[in-house]
Design an enzyme around this catalytic site. Structure first.
Site, PDB file in Angstrom:
ATOM      1  CB  CYS A 316     -10.954   3.184   1.025  1.00  0.00           C
ATOM      2  SG  CYS A 316     -10.615   4.328  -0.323  1.00  0.00           S
ATOM      3  CG  HIS A 400      -8.184  -0.476  -1.693  1.00  0.00           C
ATOM      4  ND1 HIS A 400      -9.496  -0.895  -1.789  1.00  0.00           N
ATOM      5  CD2 HIS A 400      -8.179   0.840  -1.989  1.00  0.00           C
ATOM      6  CE1 HIS A 400     -10.255   0.133  -2.141  1.00  0.00           C
ATOM      7  NE2 HIS A 400      -9.479   1.191  -2.267  1.00  0.00           N
ATOM      8  CD  GLU A 402      -8.643  -4.752  -1.399  1.00  0.00           C
ATOM      9  OE1 GLU A 402      -8.876  -4.081  -2.405  1.00  0.00           O
ATOM     10  OE2 GLU A 402      -8.474  -4.240  -0.279  1.00  0.00           O
TER      11      GLU A 402
END
Length: 428
Positions: A316, A400, A402
């Site tokens: 990001c 992202h 995760e």
């Protein structure tokens, strides 16, 4: 006031078959109504509390529109940039994502709060967003993990929220005109004109928001993803030491790295590159974070100093900083990407992944030097969603991987980072 009701005596049922008798008299009623309420009584009646909540908040946007709503959470006046998020769930992870610093988050999913909150889903130590805008606030919670209602949670953290506002109409306006600065208030003493002036005198562009969300001293991170929630738990192999720069890092990024076998040291955003190299890491992670990457030139310089000396992975904000450090440019998007349902084409694996995203800036791929590869492309607008520079052992994603609470399509990128560190270490 006098009222006369004059009605003839109605015939009985038996007289229905007989000729109607002549009416010789009328019954007359005189009603006289006199108000005995004083002016004080009338004023008191006007302020009697209703059994339902009434509109007590306003959201004033810089385009001049005024949106009345009902408040929950904290009260007061707050300014921020309004963005919309299309996630269907995970509002607690959104509330605690440091990347939302300086922004009001509008949820397009209309029903929010029905699962309450719990402390296992926190992504950081506090809520950094400016406020929450929703259509419907759930009047009850129903989840076995719930420890607190959403309104109480926001109040404790001094975060403003509003509901019973037309979020669909605001979203359409943001899509058409782009992200807008707004002022949220519960103070009746402030006029709409004053609030409009406030919204037009504030700008999120050029503000260093990273320094306000980063840690202030290095620390070790060891927690892994809870086995109950670990969806990718094959053998991890050798442990690698990773230095993670905290530009607003989320807890689940650290958990995923730990689950893949990393020893992690988290350092502040202004941590010198020379100190990082003294720690002899196997790799460096540049994390997510809020705001404009051009507003943090010190972070870009740190990235430049580490390029080519150690494998690096940017997520990001880290991806954007890498883009600038490699010689590229970043730009502010019209309304950004915020949600858990963005399709991305992985050019390396030739597949489409559904991703969770939260950013208002992007890297211009045309500005990148020769040798830098675009590895991922956002299928909604064609923007750059991932980079690689094999010559300097660089990899990055704009979104992202995760992705807590999901989707998990891109989780394998952590394994790719492990392989990159392994390859470099074997060559050393």
């Amino acid at each position: 006031m006098e009222l006369a009701l004059k009605n003839p005596i109605a015939p009985t049922t038996r007289s229905f078959l007989k000729p109607k008798p002549k009416v010789k008299s009328l019954r007359v009623f005189n009603l006289k109504c006199i108000s005995s309420l004083s002016s004080a009584d009338v004023a008191a009646a006007a302020v009697v509390e209703r059994p339902w909540k009434t509109s007590d908040a306003r959201l004033v946007l810089e385009d001049g529109s005024v949106w009345r709503a009902k408040s929950f959470g904290a009260r007061g006046t707050q300014v921020g940039e309004v963005v919309f998020n299309t996630s269907l769930t995970g509002y607690q992870e959104i509330l605690t994502d440091p990347s939302y610093a300086g922004q009001f988050v509008l949820m397009t999913n209309p029903h929010i709060g029905n699962t309450g909150v719990n402390f296992d889903d926190e992504e950081s130590r506090q809520c950094f967003l400016a406020g929450l805008v929703i259509r419907s606030l759930s009047i009850s919670t129903s989840n076995w993990r719930c420890t607190k209602e959403l309104g109480d949670y926001l109040l404790e953290r001094n975060i403003m929220g509003i509901y019973d506002v037309d979020t669909r109409a605001i979203t359409r306006r943001l899509r058409q005109d782009g992200s807008l600065v707004g002022v949220l208030t519960t103070e009746e003493s402030k006029t709409d004109e004053e609030l409009l002036k406030m919204s037009r005198s504030w700008d999120i562009v050029g503000i260093d928001l990273i320094s306000g969300v980063s840690c202030t001293a290095p620390y070790e991170w060891a927690d892994k993803t809870d086995p109950e929630w670990d969806f990718n738990c094959e053998g991890r192999g050798k442990i690698y030491h990773v230095i993670a720069y905290d530009f607003g890092i989320k807890n689940n990024i650290l958990r995923r790295l730990a689950s893949y076998g990393c020893k992690i040291t988290v350092v502040p955003s202004n941590w010198p590159a020379s100190e990082t190299l003294k720690m002899k890491p196997d790799g460096v992670l540049f994390s997510n974070g809020p705001g404009d990457p051009s507003a943090v030139p010190y972070a870009v310089e740190t990235v430049k100093e580490l390029l080519g000396k150690v494998p690096v992975f940017g997520i990001c904000m880290g991806h954007q900083l890498l883009g600038q450090a490699l010689g590229g440019r970043t730009f502010k998007m019209k309304f950004g990407h915020h949600g858990g349902n963005h399709p991305v084409r992985n050019l390396l694996a030739n597949r489409v992944e559904i991703s969770a995203q939260n950013h208002n800036y992007a890297v211009d791929p045309a500005s990148l030097p020769e040798g830098v590869e675009v590895t991922h492309v956002n299928l909604n607008d064609g923007s750059c969603a991932g980079l690689a520079f094999p010559a300097l052992n660089v990899m990055s994603l704009q979104y992202h991987p995760e992705a807590s609470p999901g989707p998990h399509d891109s989780d394998s990128v952590f394994g790719e980072f492990m392989e990159l560190m392994k390859k470099v270490k074997q060559k050393a």
